[in-house]
Design a protein around this motif. Sequence first.
Motif, PDB file in Angstrom:
ATOM      1  N   VAL A 143      -6.326  -5.853   4.965  1.00 30.79           N
ATOM      2  CA  VAL A 143      -5.717  -4.689   4.318  1.00 30.79           C
ATOM      3  C   VAL A 143      -6.751  -3.578   4.337  1.00 30.79           C
ATOM      4  O   VAL A 143      -7.835  -3.737   3.768  1.00 30.79           O
ATOM      5  CB  VAL A 143      -5.291  -4.973   2.862  1.00 30.79           C
ATOM      6  N   PRO A 144      -6.481  -2.452   4.993  1.00 32.97           N
ATOM      7  CA  PRO A 144      -7.519  -1.443   5.171  1.00 32.97           C
ATOM      8  C   PRO A 144      -7.759  -0.603   3.922  1.00 32.97           C
ATOM      9  O   PRO A 144      -6.853  -0.341   3.133  1.00 32.97           O
ATOM     10  CB  PRO A 144      -6.965  -0.574   6.308  1.00 32.97           C
ATOM     11  N   ASP A 239       1.429  -3.359  -2.034  1.00 33.17           N
ATOM     12  CA  ASP A 239       0.815  -3.086  -3.337  1.00 33.17           C
ATOM     13  C   ASP A 239      -0.705  -2.992  -3.222  1.00 33.17           C
ATOM     14  O   ASP A 239      -1.338  -2.129  -3.853  1.00 33.17           O
ATOM     15  CB  ASP A 239       1.188  -4.192  -4.331  1.00 33.17           C
ATOM     16  N   VAL A 240      -1.291  -3.877  -2.425  1.00 36.81           N
ATOM     17  CA  VAL A 240      -2.755  -3.852  -2.277  1.00 36.81           C
ATOM     18  C   VAL A 240      -3.194  -2.602  -1.531  1.00 36.81           C
ATOM     19  O   VAL A 240      -4.175  -1.946  -1.904  1.00 36.81           O
ATOM     20  CB  VAL A 240      -3.252  -5.126  -1.570  1.00 36.81           C
ATOM     21  N   LEU A 241      -2.451  -2.218  -0.495  1.00 38.06           N
ATOM     22  CA  LEU A 241      -2.779  -0.991   0.231  1.00 38.06           C
ATOM     23  C   LEU A 241      -2.678   0.232  -0.693  1.00 38.06           C
ATOM     24  O   LEU A 241      -3.539   1.114  -0.655  1.00 38.06           O
ATOM     25  CB  LEU A 241      -1.858  -0.812   1.431  1.00 38.06           C
ATOM     26  N   ALA A 242      -1.658   0.248  -1.530  1.00 41.42           N
ATOM     27  CA  ALA A 242      -1.515   1.366  -2.476  1.00 41.42           C
ATOM     28  C   ALA A 242      -2.691   1.413  -3.444  1.00 41.42           C
ATOM     29  O   ALA A 242      -3.203   2.487  -3.769  1.00 41.42           O
ATOM     30  CB  ALA A 242      -0.202   1.236  -3.237  1.00 41.42           C
ATOM     31  N   GLY A 246      -5.837   4.497  -3.698  1.00 40.35           N
ATOM     32  CA  GLY A 246      -6.154   5.291  -4.873  1.00 40.35           C
ATOM     33  C   GLY A 246      -7.605   5.242  -5.277  1.00 40.35           C
ATOM     34  O   GLY A 246      -8.012   5.901  -6.232  1.00 40.35           O
ATOM     35  N   ARG A 247      -8.421   4.451  -4.530  1.00 37.73           N
ATOM     36  CA  ARG A 247      -9.816   4.284  -4.946  1.00 37.73           C
ATOM     37  C   ARG A 247     -10.659   5.505  -4.643  1.00 37.73           C
ATOM     38  O   ARG A 247     -11.656   5.738  -5.282  1.00 37.73           O
ATOM     39  CB  ARG A 247     -10.424   3.059  -4.267  1.00 37.73           C
ATOM     40  N   HIS A 248     -10.300   6.275  -3.589  1.00 40.47           N
ATOM     41  CA  HIS A 248     -11.142   7.415  -3.196  1.00 40.47           C
ATOM     42  C   HIS A 248     -10.258   8.608  -2.876  1.00 40.47           C
ATOM     43  O   HIS A 248      -9.133   8.439  -2.437  1.00 40.47           O
ATOM     44  CB  HIS A 248     -11.991   7.048  -1.961  1.00 40.47           C
TER      45      HIS A 248
END
Length: 248
Positions: A143-144, A239-242, A246-248
């Motif tokens: 997951v990128p 969900d993990v990609l979303a 949002g991290r950066h």
Amino acid sequence: MKISGNTVFIPGGTSGIGLGLARRLRDAGNTVVVAGRRVDLLAEIARDEPGIESILLDTADPAAVVSVSREVQHRWPETNVVIAMAGVMRFEDVRTPGFLETAETTVTTNLLGPIRLLAAWTGFLQSRPGAAFVTVSSGLASVPLPATPTYNATKAAIHSISESVRVQLAPTGVQVIELVPPAVRTTLLGQQDDPSAMPLDEYLDETMALLEAQPDAHEILVERVRFLRDAEAEGRYDDVLAMLSGRH
């Protein structure tokens, strides 16, 4: 891969996970040779790490990969394990002028470097008992992290190459093992103080335990990386990609 009695060559072993593995493998009873491009770090290892040999190598230089690999094979002819650890991870924005330069540097180090090492070592390793070539991908191959697109792509490519080369080398007796780290507290991308990243010692503890318990393993997957690695199979990919978006 047996856990002791090897001679191990680790390009990219002068800091972070690479140096941590070098120390653990030395302490487990292996001869360890690390390589890197920073003379100051090599000098520190020579001074502070008895039992770990060091040699200068920039894996972005194709001629140096060939010449230094030959030198290691000559000086340490018992070498039977190569861990292609060298890598870079940088933030990228395709909308900015510096994107292409960063992307090309990342591909050169993270993808062409291990491929060049494979080419330089495959023939030699076939003559060594208990031989293994160890690649290093990432949970982000599954997951990128959108802020590091080329890094993710190179690690996905390393996973794919590892799968293919493992099949090709199986008849020769050379084992291909893929390390798949999660985010670990190292200076890679400045994560050394990131509370969401896995502490380095914990990663090393679990990795060494898995290597010892699973000598025939194709992949070394610590528990923390399964959040990423198993996301698609478990229906959590979007969900993990979303979340990563949002991290950066």
